[in-house]
Scaffold this active site. Structure first.
Site, PDB file in Angstrom:
ATOM      1  N   ASP A   1     -13.100   2.459 -17.663  1.00  0.00           N
ATOM      2  CA  ASP A   1     -13.418   1.533 -16.573  1.00  0.00           C
ATOM      3  C   ASP A   1     -14.384   0.434 -16.994  1.00  0.00           C
ATOM      4  O   ASP A   1     -14.194  -0.728 -16.634  1.00  0.00           O
ATOM      5  CB  ASP A   1     -14.010   2.290 -15.375  1.00  0.00           C
ATOM      6  CG  ASP A   1     -13.846   1.464 -14.110  1.00  0.00           C
ATOM      7  OD1 ASP A   1     -12.690   1.302 -13.673  1.00  0.00           O
ATOM      8  OD2 ASP A   1     -14.847   0.940 -13.589  1.00  0.00           O
TER       9      ASP A   1
ATOM     10  N   LYS B   1      -7.413  -3.963 -15.777  1.00  0.00           N
ATOM     11  CA  LYS B   1      -7.876  -3.294 -16.981  1.00  0.00           C
ATOM     12  C   LYS B   1      -8.194  -1.840 -16.666  1.00  0.00           C
ATOM     13  O   LYS B   1      -8.603  -1.576 -15.522  1.00  0.00           O
ATOM     14  CB  LYS B   1      -9.087  -3.985 -17.610  1.00  0.00           C
ATOM     15  CG  LYS B   1     -10.095  -4.645 -16.642  1.00  0.00           C
ATOM     16  CD  LYS B   1     -10.772  -3.849 -15.563  1.00  0.00           C
ATOM     17  CE  LYS B   1     -11.645  -2.710 -15.936  1.00  0.00           C
ATOM     18  NZ  LYS B   1     -12.355  -2.123 -14.761  1.00  0.00           N
TER      19      LYS B   1
ATOM     20  N   SER C   1       0.875  -1.164   0.000  1.00  0.00           N
ATOM     21  CA  SER C   1       0.000   0.000   0.000  1.00  0.00           C
ATOM     22  C   SER C   1       0.913   1.214   0.000  1.00  0.00           C
ATOM     23  O   SER C   1       2.126   1.080   0.187  1.00  0.00           O
ATOM     24  CB  SER C   1      -0.850  -0.027   1.282  1.00  0.00           C
ATOM     25  OG  SER C   1      -1.403   1.242   1.539  1.00  0.00           O
ATOM     26  N   ARG C   2       0.321   2.405  -0.183  1.00  0.00           N
ATOM     27  CA  ARG C   2       1.151   3.612  -0.037  1.00  0.00           C
ATOM     28  C   ARG C   2       1.352   3.932   1.437  1.00  0.00           C
ATOM     29  O   ARG C   2       2.078   4.852   1.777  1.00  0.00           O
ATOM     30  CB  ARG C   2       0.464   4.789  -0.742  1.00  0.00           C
ATOM     31  CG  ARG C   2       0.392   4.627  -2.236  1.00  0.00           C
ATOM     32  CD  ARG C   2      -0.558   5.630  -2.833  1.00  0.00           C
ATOM     33  NE  ARG C   2      -1.910   5.438  -2.313  1.00  0.00           N
ATOM     34  CZ  ARG C   2      -2.923   6.251  -2.543  1.00  0.00           C
ATOM     35  NH1 ARG C   2      -2.747   7.307  -3.303  1.00  0.00           N
ATOM     36  NH2 ARG C   2      -4.111   6.001  -2.032  1.00  0.00           N
TER      37      ARG C   2
HETATM   38  N1  LIG Z   1     -11.601  -6.941 -12.607  1.00  0.00           N
HETATM   39  C1  LIG Z   1     -12.557  -6.368 -11.934  1.00  0.00           C
HETATM   40  O1  LIG Z   1     -13.629  -6.903 -11.725  1.00  0.00           O
HETATM   41  C2  LIG Z   1     -12.324  -5.010 -11.359  1.00  0.00           C
HETATM   42  C3  LIG Z   1     -13.221  -4.478 -10.446  1.00  0.00           C
HETATM   43  C4  LIG Z   1     -12.925  -3.239  -9.891  1.00  0.00           C
HETATM   44  C5  LIG Z   1     -11.808  -2.560 -10.282  1.00  0.00           C
HETATM   45  N2  LIG Z   1     -10.977  -3.108 -11.217  1.00  0.00           N
HETATM   46  C6  LIG Z   1      -9.761  -2.395 -11.614  1.00  0.00           C
HETATM   47  O2  LIG Z   1      -8.907  -2.375 -10.493  1.00  0.00           O
HETATM   48  C7  LIG Z   1      -8.235  -1.136 -10.421  1.00  0.00           C
HETATM   49  C8  LIG Z   1      -8.485  -0.530  -9.047  1.00  0.00           C
HETATM   50  O3  LIG Z   1      -9.854  -0.252  -8.907  1.00  0.00           O
HETATM   51  P1  LIG Z   1     -10.493  -0.024  -7.434  1.00  0.00           P
HETATM   52  O4  LIG Z   1     -11.908   0.298  -7.589  1.00  0.00           O
HETATM   53  O5  LIG Z   1     -10.081  -1.157  -6.560  1.00  0.00           O
HETATM   54  O6  LIG Z   1      -9.694   1.301  -7.034  1.00  0.00           O
HETATM   55  P2  LIG Z   1      -9.458   1.994  -5.626  1.00  0.00           P
HETATM   56  O7  LIG Z   1     -10.204   1.264  -4.558  1.00  0.00           O
HETATM   57  O8  LIG Z   1      -9.664   3.444  -5.793  1.00  0.00           O
HETATM   58  O9  LIG Z   1      -7.889   1.776  -5.440  1.00  0.00           O
HETATM   59  C9  LIG Z   1      -7.309   0.530  -5.137  1.00  0.00           C
HETATM   60  C10 LIG Z   1      -6.146   0.763  -4.194  1.00  0.00           C
HETATM   61  O10 LIG Z   1      -5.128   1.517  -4.863  1.00  0.00           O
HETATM   62  C11 LIG Z   1      -4.573   2.439  -3.934  1.00  0.00           C
HETATM   63  N3  LIG Z   1      -4.735   3.794  -4.501  1.00  0.00           N
HETATM   64  C12 LIG Z   1      -5.810   4.613  -4.421  1.00  0.00           C
HETATM   65  N4  LIG Z   1      -5.581   5.769  -5.057  1.00  0.00           N
HETATM   66  C13 LIG Z   1      -4.333   5.684  -5.535  1.00  0.00           C
HETATM   67  C14 LIG Z   1      -3.513   6.548  -6.277  1.00  0.00           C
HETATM   68  N5  LIG Z   1      -3.946   7.768  -6.619  1.00  0.00           N
HETATM   69  N6  LIG Z   1      -2.294   6.124  -6.626  1.00  0.00           N
HETATM   70  C15 LIG Z   1      -1.841   4.899  -6.265  1.00  0.00           C
HETATM   71  N7  LIG Z   1      -2.571   4.041  -5.538  1.00  0.00           N
HETATM   72  C16 LIG Z   1      -3.808   4.432  -5.188  1.00  0.00           C
HETATM   73  C17 LIG Z   1      -5.326   2.360  -2.637  1.00  0.00           C
HETATM   74  O11 LIG Z   1      -4.513   1.674  -1.687  1.00  0.00           O
HETATM   75  P3  LIG Z   1      -3.620   2.531  -0.665  1.00  0.00           P
HETATM   76  O12 LIG Z   1      -4.309   3.832  -0.426  1.00  0.00           O
HETATM   77  O13 LIG Z   1      -3.612   1.658   0.545  1.00  0.00           O
HETATM   78  O14 LIG Z   1      -2.287   2.689  -1.300  1.00  0.00           O
HETATM   79  C18 LIG Z   1      -6.555   1.556  -2.980  1.00  0.00           C
HETATM   80  O15 LIG Z   1      -6.955   0.681  -1.970  1.00  0.00           O
HETATM   81  C19 LIG Z   1      -8.756  -0.268 -11.565  1.00  0.00           C
HETATM   82  O16 LIG Z   1      -7.802  -0.220 -12.594  1.00  0.00           O
HETATM   83  C20 LIG Z   1     -10.018  -0.979 -12.022  1.00  0.00           C
HETATM   84  O17 LIG Z   1     -10.202  -0.889 -13.431  1.00  0.00           O
HETATM   85  C21 LIG Z   1     -11.220  -4.307 -11.745  1.00  0.00           C
END
Ligand SMILES: NC(=O)c1ccc[n+]([C@@H]2O[C@H](COP(=O)([O-])OP(=O)(O)OC[C@H]3O[C@@H](n4cnc5c(N)ncnc54)[C@H](OP(=O)(O)O)[C@@H]3O)[C@@H](O)[C@H]2O)c1
Length: 306
Positions: A156, A75, A14-15
Site C-alpha cells: 500500500d 497501485k 459498486s458491488r
Molecule cells: N492514489 C492514492 O492516493 C490512493 C489513495 C488511497 C487508496 N489508493 C488505492 O486505491 C485502492 C482502493 O483503496 P481504498 O482505500 O479506497 O479501499 P476501500 O475503501 O476499502 O475500497 C474501495 C471500494 O472498493 C469496494 N470494495 C471494498 N472491498 C472490496 C472487495 N473485497 N472486493 C471488491 N471491491 C471491494 C468498495 O465499494 P463497494 O462496497 O460499494 O463495492 C469500496 O468502496 C487500493 O488499491 C489503494 O492502493 C490509492
C-alpha cells in the site's frame, strides 16, 4: 477527474446497486451499475479507473481490457508479480492502454526533479532515501491488515518509495528487507537496496508508525529534497555546497491526481498503449522488488489472491 478538461465521469459501479446509486447521486454521475461487468460493457465508456482494494485489481482490470477499455489501475497493479505479468501480457496482446496509477510521477515537481537530475544539477546520484509511514488503527478485517485483501505496508505505501527509486535508478540488483508482521502482513518494512551503478537506496514503509513522508536524492554535487509529502510534493529544495538553496513550490488545484488523469487522456487520445513516464516495464520492475521484499519478510498471500 473533473479538474481535467476533456474528462467526463460517466458511470460508477459498486458491488451493491444502492451504494452505486448513492455515490452517483452524491457526485452527479449520470449512470451507475451494481456490477462492474455491466460498466465495462457500456459502449460510451473509454477508460475504466480501477479503485477496489488491491485484491480486486486483477479481475476488474483484466475484464475491462478484454472488453476493449483503456485501464488506469490503482497501485500496486496487482498483489502478486505473476498476476502483474499476466495483466501486462493481456494489455499488450489486446493493444489496449494500461497504466498503474502511480500519480506521483506526473506531479510537476517530480517531473522537475527528474529534469534536474538529468541536467546534472546534483552530479551523479549516490543514494536515495524515501519514507512512507502512516499510523492506522489495527483491524484484521480492514484491507490494510487483511491478507485476503492484499494487506501490508509494502503493497500500500512501500510501493511509493520503491517506484520513486525505480524511476531514478531502475531496478535493484539486490536488497535486504527487515520488518515486522502482524496478522500475516508486514506492519512495517525497512529496505536497503543496491543498484547496478553502485547507488543504494534506503526505503521505509509502515502502518504502525508515523514517519515524515519525505524523499531525498543525494548526488556527488548536491541533493534534492521533497519535503512531506513526497508522493504529492508541493515543494522541492535543491541544496548544493557553497550555494544558496533553491526552493520551488507548487500550488495544487486539487489533491494532485489531475496530472495523472491528463496523462491518461493524452495517451489514450493519441492511441498509445502506455505512458512513457509510467511504463509497464517500470511497474513490473517495482512488482519484482515488492515481491522479493515480501518473500524475505515471510509474507504470503492466500492462493486465491492475485
Ligand atoms: N492514489 C492514492 O492516493 C490512493 C489513495 C488511497 C487508496 N489508493 C488505492 O486505491 C485502492 C482502493 O483503496 P481504498 O482505500 O479506497 O479501499 P476501500 O475503501 O476499502 O475500497 C474501495 C471500494 O472498493 C469496494 N470494495 C471494498 N472491498 C472490496 C472487495 N473485497 N472486493 C471488491 N471491491 C471491494 C468498495 O465499494 P463497494 O462496497 O460499494 O463495492 C469500496 O468502496 C487500493 O488499491 C489503494 O492502493 C490509492
Amino acid at each position: 477527474m473533473r479538474l481535467v478538461a476533456g474528462t467526463e465521469v460517466l458511470a460508477v459501479s459498486s458491488r451493491n446497486i444502492e451504494r452505486a446509486a448513492a455515490f452517483a447521486s452524491r457526485h452527479g454521475i449520470p449512470k451507475f451499475y451494481g456490477d462492474y461487468r455491466e460498466l465495462i460493457e457500456d459502449p460510451e465508456i473509454d477508460v475504466v479507473y480501477v479503485a477496489t482494494p488491491h485484491s480486486g485489481h486483477f479481475d476488474v482490470a483484466k475484464d475491462a481490457l478484454l472488453a476493449g477499455k483503456a485501464v488506469l489501475c490503482e497501485k500496486p497493479l496487482t498483489v502478486t508479480l505473476e498476476a502483474a505479468e499476466e495483466l501486462v501480457g493481456i494489455a499488450r496482446k489486446q493493444g489496449a492502454f494500461l497504466m498503474e496509477a502511480m500519480w506521483t510521477r506526473f506531479n510537476p515537481l517530480v517531473r522537475r526533479l527528474r529534469q534536474l537530475v538529468r541536467d546534472g544539477a546534483i552530479g551523479e546520484i549516490h543514494s536515495i532515501h524515501a519514507d512512507f509511514g502512516v499510523r492506522f488503527a489495527y483491524d484484521p478485517e480492514h484491507r490494510l491488515w487483511n491478507p485476503a485483501l492484499g494487506g501490508g505496508s509494502l503493497l500500500d505505501l512501500g510501493v511509493y518509495p520503491i517506484s520513486f527509486a525505480q524511476m531514478l535508478v531502475g531496478e535493484p540488483e539486490s536488497l535486504v528487507a527487515h520488518g515486522q508482521l502482524r496478522n500475516g502482513v508486514d506492519a512495517e518494512a525497512g529496505l536497503l537496496l543496491r543498484y547496478p551503478s553502485g547507488v543504494f537506496a534506503h526505503l521505509y514503509s509502515s502502518l504502525i508508525a508515523l514517519k515524515a513522508v519525505g524523499a531525498t536524492v543525494v548526488g556527488t554535487a548536491g541533493q534534492i529534497e521533497l519535503p512531506p509529502y513526497f508522493y504529492r510534493p508541493t515543494e522541492l529544495v535543491l541544496l548544493r555546497p557553497g550555494r544558496e538553496p533553491v526552493r520551488e513550490t507548487l500550488d495544487l488545484a486539487g489533491n494532485g491526481y489531475e496530472y495523472q488523469i491528463a496523462e491518461v487522456n493524452e495517451r489514450v487520445l493519441a492511441g498509445e498503449q502506455e505512458s512513457p513516464e509510467m511504463p509497464l516495464d517500470d511497474t513490473l520492475a517495482v512488482m519484482r522488488t515488492l515481491s522479493e521484499a515480501l518473500r524475505q519478510l515471510g509474507v504470503t498471500y492466500p492462493n486465491t489472491v492475485r
